[in-house]
Design a protein around this motif. Structure first.
Motif, PDB file in Angstrom:
ATOM      1  N   GLU A   1      -2.062  17.824 -20.043  1.00 19.75           N
ATOM      2  CA  GLU A   1      -1.243  16.913 -20.854  1.00 19.75           C
ATOM      3  C   GLU A   1      -1.936  16.721 -22.200  1.00 19.75           C
ATOM      4  OE1 GLU A   1       0.558  12.327 -20.796  1.00 19.75           O
ATOM      5  OE2 GLU A   1      -0.722  13.048 -19.157  1.00 19.75           O
TER       6      GLU A   1
ATOM      7  N   SER B   1       1.998  19.675 -21.351  1.00 20.13           N
ATOM      8  CA  SER B   1       3.039  18.659 -21.482  1.00 20.13           C
ATOM      9  C   SER B   1       2.692  17.747 -22.660  1.00 20.13           C
ATOM     10  CB  SER B   1       3.167  17.826 -20.198  1.00 20.13           C
ATOM     11  OG  SER B   1       2.036  16.968 -20.040  1.00 20.13           O
TER      12      SER B   1
ATOM     13  N   ASN C   1       4.126  13.938 -24.606  1.00 14.70           N
ATOM     14  CA  ASN C   1       5.021  12.778 -24.524  1.00 14.70           C
ATOM     15  C   ASN C   1       5.939  12.725 -25.743  1.00 14.70           C
ATOM     16  OD1 ASN C   1       3.944  10.943 -22.139  1.00 14.70           O
ATOM     17  ND2 ASN C   1       2.160  11.805 -23.187  1.00 14.70           N
TER      18      ASN C   1
ATOM     19  N   GLU D   1       7.483  15.109 -21.742  1.00  8.47           N
ATOM     20  CA  GLU D   1       7.451  13.933 -20.871  1.00  8.47           C
ATOM     21  C   GLU D   1       8.116  12.749 -21.568  1.00  8.47           C
ATOM     22  OE1 GLU D   1       3.781  12.782 -19.114  1.00  8.47           O
ATOM     23  OE2 GLU D   1       2.981  14.820 -18.999  1.00  8.47           O
TER      24      GLU D   1
ATOM     25  N   ASP E   1       7.942  10.508 -16.814  1.00  5.07           N
ATOM     26  CA  ASP E   1       6.591   9.966 -16.698  1.00  5.07           C
ATOM     27  C   ASP E   1       6.636   8.537 -16.147  1.00  5.07           C
ATOM     28  OD1 ASP E   1       3.858   9.790 -16.912  1.00  5.07           O
ATOM     29  OD2 ASP E   1       3.858   9.413 -19.080  1.00  5.07           O
TER      30      ASP E   1
END
Length: 563
Positions: free
Chosen positions: A337, A392, A394, A427, A457
């Motif tokens: 991430e 990934s 956000n 996410e 998430d």
């Protein structure tokens, strides 16, 4: 002088009273104006002690103090009554040290006094226009600055400690009252509010219209700082009594911030700034009044400073990405991430919790998110020798609602060159996906059509149900750490987690569990059906080079098991 003029003849032409004083406080020289004011001949003054012309009143005692300061080398000036002989006038008086022939010691003082009594009279006539607010009849902001400075000066020179307090009375609903009843009625309410405050405090206190809808109160010589809060409570109660206008009860709403001298500041600017901080603190906490809190104020100042630095951070490329690995149940890394950090030039590495909220306030969040997206795609391209490694990232609520999001993602992938869309995972939190479900679903479907996976998430922290999430096109749900914090010690938590994962599986979703912090948790998760795990137990967020090393090493994480 070449034209026959002497310094003495020039000084005798001046209307100012000029005298030269010896170190023994006797007259060495006086000009003609001084003699006329004293009503004496020059020969009757020279050589005589200054005290014989000035007497022994309090003013002369202060003047002796001034003489000592001037002989010590200070230039002293003041405006006050100055007496020569039997007559005293309001004058501007200056005392200038005189050094003879470059000697370091002050040998004499040159005293110059100018009559400003007429100017004082004119200033007095102008006071009501210059220092009073025409709407309320209260002192205005200019008089506030003058009077507060004077009270601080008195307190500073007093042998007895003095406590003063500033109460900033912020009237909250005057814009609404102005709109409802019109400007004239609003002015009447403002005037009466000032009168109510004036009647609540002592004669020795001051009330001002500071600016706009803000009034200030200066409490002088209070016994304790806490007494200011007592007065603030009384003022608030008095202001809150409704007015009746045209059969309608109208209430003035106020918030009062309090700052005390010298505890909260020793200058007028710091006191009013801290009182304003207390108003903001009271508003945020839903209080009628509040004492200044240094920690709250310093936090606010730090936030304002950081906000101004945030724009420069983006311009100067101070943001970086760290990567926290996703591992399978055996500890083998498969992806990571991307987590943004601010490499602040003086404060070091700042976590997103410190600045993301500010970025949203300043509308920089979209620019930061886009930079992160393009940087992740660039990094994936650089890791072309690891075609199965995914990352990934956000996305914010603002991004999800952006009609151009899919186009931006496509452009980032295209610019990176040879990145397969499946290596990029986006996410979004459960809450964000529920803010506008229809838009969320359309955007997710478009991203999936592009080949990019969408993950939900922090699953379990929102209000959505599994039955609704079944309709979301997201392929993966990340279970929040709150569901695994106690699973090593609590059978109920473990059983509850198992039931959640079974329900998610039954709806055709894949599972990532985040927040694994120790080996006991991992031991319990070995029997949980999930694709990936994430947490500090395996690895903290690391730089891109370190992530590459962890993945290519071919070893389980953590490489060194914590003891």
């Amino acid at each position: 002088m070449a034209d026959g003029l002497s310094i003495e003849s020039i000084l005798n032409q001046s209307l100012d009273l000029i005298a030269v004083i010896n170190r023994d406080f006797t007259f060495a020289f006086v000009n003609d104006s001084y003699c006329r004011q004293a009503g004496l001949e020059r020969s009757q003054i020279l050589g005589r002690p200054v005290s014989e012309l000035q007497g022994s009143d309090p003013a002369s005692a202060r003047m002796n103090t001034v003489f000592h300061r001037a002989f010590a080398g200070d230039m002293v000036e003041y405006l006050d009554d100055y007496r020569v002989g039997a007559v005293a006038k309001y004058m501007h008086v200056s005392y200038s040290p005189y050094h003879h022939d470059d000697e370091s010691e002050v040998t004499r003082i040159v005293v110059s006094a100018r009559d400003v009594s007429r100017l004082s009279e004119m200033e007095s006539r102008l006071t009501r226009y210059e220092f009073l607010d025409p709407t309320t009849g209260l002192f205005n902001r200019r008089s506030f600055n003058v009077i507060l400075e004077k009270e601080i000066y008195r307190a500073h020179r007093s042998a007895i400690p003095a406590i003063h307090a500033i109460l900033l009375v912020s009237l909250q609903n005057f814009a609404e009252l102005h709109q409802t009843f019109g400007p004239e009625m609003a002015d009447v309410l403002l005037e009466n509010t000032g009168l109510r405050i004036r009647q609540t405090v002592r004669e020795s206190d001051y009330v001002f219209r500071y600016e706009g809808n803000d009034l200030t109160v200066l409490l002088t010589n209070i016994a304790r700082t806490e007494d200011a809060a007592v007065v603030a409570k009384k003022i608030h109660e008095e202001i809150s009594v409704p007015y009746s206008h045209q059969g309608i009860d109208t209430k003035v709403e106020a918030i009062i911030g309090i700052a005390a001298y010298p505890e909260d500041g020793e200058t007028s600017s710091s006191l009013i700034s801290h009182a304003n901080s207390a108003v903001i603190d009271a508003r945020n906490r839903g209080l009628a009044y509040c004492m200044y809190n240094r920690e709250v104020f310093e936090h606010a100042i730090a936030r304002i400073t950081l906000r101004s630095e945030l724009q420069r951070a983006f311009e100067h490329r101070q943001f970086i990405l760290n990567y926290q690995p996703f591992v399978d149940v055996h500890g083998m890394p498969h992806g990571a991430e991307a987590l943004i950090r601010w490499n602040h030039p003086t404060r070091g590495l700042l976590m997103p919790g410190v600045f993301i909220g500010l970025a949203e306030e300043t509308r920089l969040i979209s620019s930061i998110d886009r930079w992160a997206l393009f940087e992740v795609c660039r990094q994936l391209s650089e890791w072309s020798d690891l075609p199965d490694l995914f990352v990934s990232i956000n996305i914010s609520a603002k991004d999800l609602l952006d009609e151009y999001l899919v186009e931006v993602v496509a452009l980032a992938l295209k610019k990176a060159g040879n990145v397969h869309p499946g290596r990029l995972k986006l996410e979004l939190t459960e809450r964000i996906s529920m803010d506008d479900p229809d838009v969320s679903i359309r955007t997710m479907e478009a991203l999936i059509e592009l080949g990019v996976d969408v993950w939900i998430d922090d699953f379990g922290t929102g209000q959505s149900s599994l039955s609704y999430l079944k309709h979301l096109p997201a392929d993966v749900l990340k279970i929040d750490k709150v569901f695994i914090d106690e699973i090593a010690d609590n059978d109920e938590d473990r059983e509850y987690l198992e039931s959640i994962t079974r329900a998610i599986r039954s709806r055709g979703k894949r599972i990532v569990i985040e927040g694994v912090s120790n080996g006991d948790q991992l031991a319990q998760l070995q029997n949980i059906d999930c694709e990936y795990l994430q947490g500090y137990y395996f690895s903290r967020p690391v730089g891109p080079q370190e992530l590459y090393r962890l993945v290519t090493a071919g070893e389980r994480l953590p490489m060194e098991r914590p003891t």
